[in-house]
Design an enzyme around this catalytic site. Structure first.
Site, PDB file in Angstrom:
ATOM      1  CG  HIS A   1      -2.167  -0.663   1.157  1.00  0.00           C
ATOM      2  ND1 HIS A   1      -2.814  -1.166   2.274  1.00  0.00           N
ATOM      3  CD2 HIS A   1      -2.972  -0.957   0.104  1.00  0.00           C
ATOM      4  CE1 HIS A   1      -3.941  -1.752   1.904  1.00  0.00           C
ATOM      5  NE2 HIS A   1      -4.057  -1.644   0.603  1.00  0.00           N
TER       6      HIS A   1
ATOM      7  CB  CYS B   1      -2.675   0.282   8.759  1.00  0.00           C
ATOM      8  SG  CYS B   1      -1.646  -0.022   7.307  1.00  0.00           S
TER       9      CYS B   1
END
Length: 272
Positions: free
Chosen positions: A168, A264
């Site tokens: 990511h 996150c």
């Protein structure tokens, strides 16, 4: 230069059902047990630290069978109170998108866009003053970049990730001050062309070294002054202080077993 923290509003989800029972990124090893009590304590420390710094934290109700819901950043992207929903790449996380959608609808967000293409929220979208930086290569589709640009009306800069450990964008790049286009990133996580784009757009960016990237040190959250980041990324503390930021080390070692850390766990509700 003098720096000021600006109050933020975040959405987080407690790790009530956090487990590592499958592997959808290189950090996840189902053979390594998770200490759920410790994971909860570490998550609460992060939540409480945000609040102590003057930020607001909303909480999304965790659902059984969705162990990765703790990584709330992946559930949507919010800019100017407008919400681009997520569409997850892996079936194990598909149902998270609906949980986020229902939260936004029940909290009065009138502009919610159902995505047509795979995007994993702020996992792959990072917002600066001038751009929306958009990652692709492992999770989010490049088609989602055009979709985001049309919905938000902001220029979207596509960046190609090439190292599966940095699956990511928020594992390889952090926005330190979104009012001033200040970022830090790890160049080796990106393709040569994307590295050139980042160097051109952000010539004064803080460049992270391999050990700090490997500690998920870029999976961090900045509020204009404080930078909350994994405690293992010690090589970033000095450079951040040299630029006038205050690093705030956090221990999220249990959640790191799922491939995530500070960012996150933290979705920003911009303009909400």
């Amino acid at each position: 230069m003098p720096r000021d923290a600006t109050p933020r509003r975040y959405l987080m989800c407690a790790p009530t059902h956090f487990r590592v029972t499958y592997s959808i990124n290189p950090w996840m090893d189902p053979s390594k047990p998770v200490d759920l009590r410790l994971a909860r304590t570490q998550w609460e420390d992060l939540r409480d630290r945000y609040r102590s710094l003057g930020h607001t934290v909303e909480e999304l109700t965790p659902l059984p069978g969705l162990p990765d819901m703790v990584f709330a950043a992946n559930g949507a992207t919010v800019i100017d109170g407008r919400v681009l929903g997520a569409m997850f790449a892996h079936r194990e996380r598909h149902a998270e998108a609906a949980a986020h959608r229902e939260w936004f609808r029940s909290h009065g967000y009138g502009e919610f866009h159902e995505p047509a293409h795979v995007n994993e929220g702020e996992g792959d979208f990072a917002v600066t003053a001038s751009f929306v930086l958009a990652g692709t290569g492992f999770r989010s589709s490049p088609l989602a970049h055009d979709e985001a640009q049309e919905f938000f009306g902001r220029p979207v800069i596509g960046l190609h990730l090439v190292d599966p450990r940095y699956y990511h964008l928020d594992t390889a790049l952090c926005v330190l001050d979104d009012a001033a286009d200040e970022i830090m990133y790890y160049p080796d996580a990106f393709s040569p062309g994307s590295r050139s784009v980042l160097a051109r757009l952000f010539p004064d960016a803080l460049i992270a070294r391999k050990p700090d990237a490997a500690a998920l040190g870029l999976n961090a959250v900045g509020d204009g002054l404080h930078v909350l980041l994994p405690q293992g990324a010690t090589g970033l503390f000095g450079p951040l202080r040299d630029r006038g930021f205050e690093p705030v080390p956090m221990d999220l070692s249990e959640l790191l077993k799922g491939g995530g850390s500070v960012k996150c766990c933290t979705q920003e509700l911009r303009g909400a």
